[in-house]
Design a protein around this motif. Structure first.
Motif, PDB file in Angstrom:
ATOM      1  N   LEU A 129      -1.233  12.541  -1.881  1.00  0.00           N
ATOM      2  CA  LEU A 129      -2.592  11.167  -2.092  1.00  0.00           C
ATOM      3  C   LEU A 129      -3.587  12.568  -1.494  1.00  0.00           C
ATOM      4  CD1 LEU A 129      -2.185   8.460  -2.137  1.00  0.00           C
ATOM      5  CD2 LEU A 129      -2.091   8.896   0.249  1.00  0.00           C
ATOM      6  N   VAL A 175      -8.284  -1.040  -3.459  1.00  0.00           N
ATOM      7  CA  VAL A 175      -6.525  -1.229  -3.265  1.00  0.00           C
ATOM      8  C   VAL A 175      -6.951  -0.210  -3.017  1.00  0.00           C
ATOM      9  CG1 VAL A 175      -4.587  -1.242  -4.053  1.00  0.00           C
ATOM     10  CG2 VAL A 175      -5.448  -2.902  -5.131  1.00  0.00           C
ATOM     11  N   SER A 231      -3.796   5.449   4.863  1.00  0.00           N
ATOM     12  CA  SER A 231      -2.759   6.442   5.254  1.00  0.00           C
ATOM     13  C   SER A 231      -3.759   7.599   6.056  1.00  0.00           C
ATOM     14  CB  SER A 231      -2.952   7.223   3.955  1.00  0.00           C
ATOM     15  OG  SER A 231      -2.092   8.702   3.859  1.00  0.00           O
ATOM     16  N   VAL A 245       1.621   1.885  -3.177  1.00  0.00           N
ATOM     17  CA  VAL A 245       0.390   2.146  -3.899  1.00  0.00           C
ATOM     18  C   VAL A 245       0.271   4.041  -4.020  1.00  0.00           C
ATOM     19  CG1 VAL A 245      -1.963   2.720  -4.308  1.00  0.00           C
ATOM     20  CG2 VAL A 245      -0.585  -0.257  -4.119  1.00  0.00           C
ATOM     21  N   TRP A 246       1.267   4.300  -3.003  1.00  0.00           N
ATOM     22  CA  TRP A 246       0.511   5.230  -2.723  1.00  0.00           C
ATOM     23  C   TRP A 246       1.906   6.184  -3.693  1.00  0.00           C
ATOM     24  CZ3 TRP A 246       1.987   5.436   3.258  1.00  0.00           C
ATOM     25  CH2 TRP A 246       1.086   4.935   4.208  1.00  0.00           C
ATOM     26  N   LEU A 302       0.532  -1.294  -0.049  1.00  0.00           N
ATOM     27  CA  LEU A 302      -0.085   0.277   0.204  1.00  0.00           C
ATOM     28  C   LEU A 302       0.112   1.020  -0.187  1.00  0.00           C
ATOM     29  CD1 LEU A 302      -2.819  -1.055   2.165  1.00  0.00           C
ATOM     30  CD2 LEU A 302      -2.949  -1.021   0.106  1.00  0.00           C
ATOM     31  N   THR A 356       4.581  -2.046  -8.502  1.00  0.00           N
ATOM     32  CA  THR A 356       5.633  -2.614  -7.194  1.00  0.00           C
ATOM     33  C   THR A 356       6.251  -3.277  -7.305  1.00  0.00           C
ATOM     34  OG1 THR A 356       3.504  -4.027  -6.977  1.00  0.00           O
ATOM     35  CG2 THR A 356       3.533  -1.699  -5.629  1.00  0.00           C
ATOM     36  N   SER A 405      -7.869   0.681   0.990  1.00  0.00           N
ATOM     37  CA  SER A 405      -6.816  -0.081   1.656  1.00  0.00           C
ATOM     38  C   SER A 405      -5.910   1.003   2.050  1.00  0.00           C
ATOM     39  CB  SER A 405      -6.583  -0.984   1.091  1.00  0.00           C
ATOM     40  OG  SER A 405      -7.595  -2.380   1.244  1.00  0.00           O
ATOM     41  N   ALA A 406      -5.413   1.511   0.312  1.00  0.00           N
ATOM     42  CA  ALA A 406      -4.545   2.678   1.127  1.00  0.00           C
ATOM     43  C   ALA A 406      -4.799   4.246   1.455  1.00  0.00           C
ATOM     44  CB  ALA A 406      -3.630   3.058  -0.716  1.00  0.00           C
TER      45      ALA A 406
END
Length: 199
Positions: free
Chosen positions: A105, A56, A64, A18-19, A15, A39, A59-60
């Motif tokens: 983000l 995804v 955060s 992912v950010w 994650l 990734t 969840s990210a």
């Protein structure tokens, strides 16, 4: 238990990656395939941790929020009123690499929240309530006679919140003009205006 802990740790690492993808390419272009490529994982590997793209993204966002809320608790521990307010305000500005990433983000999710109602945008609105913390600390500062009370705690907090968002957004758009040092100096000046002038 150890297996679950390792899986949670690997999921959190994913994650964080992912950010970086979202901050760089935006939410719309952050497809599962792009995230997998960026990734260094396969799409199949991601499927072990997430059901789809929204999973995804949500969840990210949740991770955060959790990390930001935990950092607030740590930084505000033992502080009250104006000192706590100053710490919280400065913590929410992009004054280092981690908070710069958080700001990027946030801006990506703001766009989604404004443009369309979705699982992701509804989750965005459930994040750590900065305005609530600001109001509480301004009110506390007023009770301690540290913060002026010619305006309500709610109105002062809204001004402070707008300053945080404005400086943060402009720092991303105009980094040469609004350096980290200058943002800090400008925000310190804004906070100074809140202080009770002793006679």
């Amino acid at each position: 238990m150890a297996k679950n802990a390792n899986m949670d740790e690997r999921r959190a690492d994913l994650l964080v990656a992912v950010w970086n993808v979202i901050a760089r390419v935006g939410l719309d272009k952050a497809t599962v395939r792009t995230i997998a490529r960026e990734t260094g994982r396969s799409v199949g590997t991601l499927a072990h941790y997430f059901t789809d793209k929204d999973d995804v993204l949500v969840s990210a966002l949740q991770l955060s929020h959790e990390r930001i809320a935990a950092r607030w608790e740590e930084k505000l521990s033992g502080l009250k009123g104006l000192n706590a307010l100053r710490e919280l305000v400065l913590d929410n500005l992009p004054l280092d690499e981690d908070r710069d990433l958080e700001t990027r983000l946030s801006v990506a999710y703001w766009s989604r929240a404004v443009m369309q109602e979705s699982v992701v945008s509804s989750q965005w609105r459930k994040g750590p309530k900065l305005i609530d913390r600001l109001i509480t600390l301004v009110r506390e500062g007023q009770q301690l006679k540290e913060i002026r009370d010619d305006e309500s705690a709610e109105d002062i907090a809204e001004h402070v919140h707008a300053s945080i968002d404005g400086f943060s957004l402009h720092a991303l758009l105009y980094p040469q003009r609004l350096t980290r040092e200058r943002i800090r100096k400008l925000m310190e000046a804004e906070l100074k205006k809140l202080e009770v002038i002793s006679t």
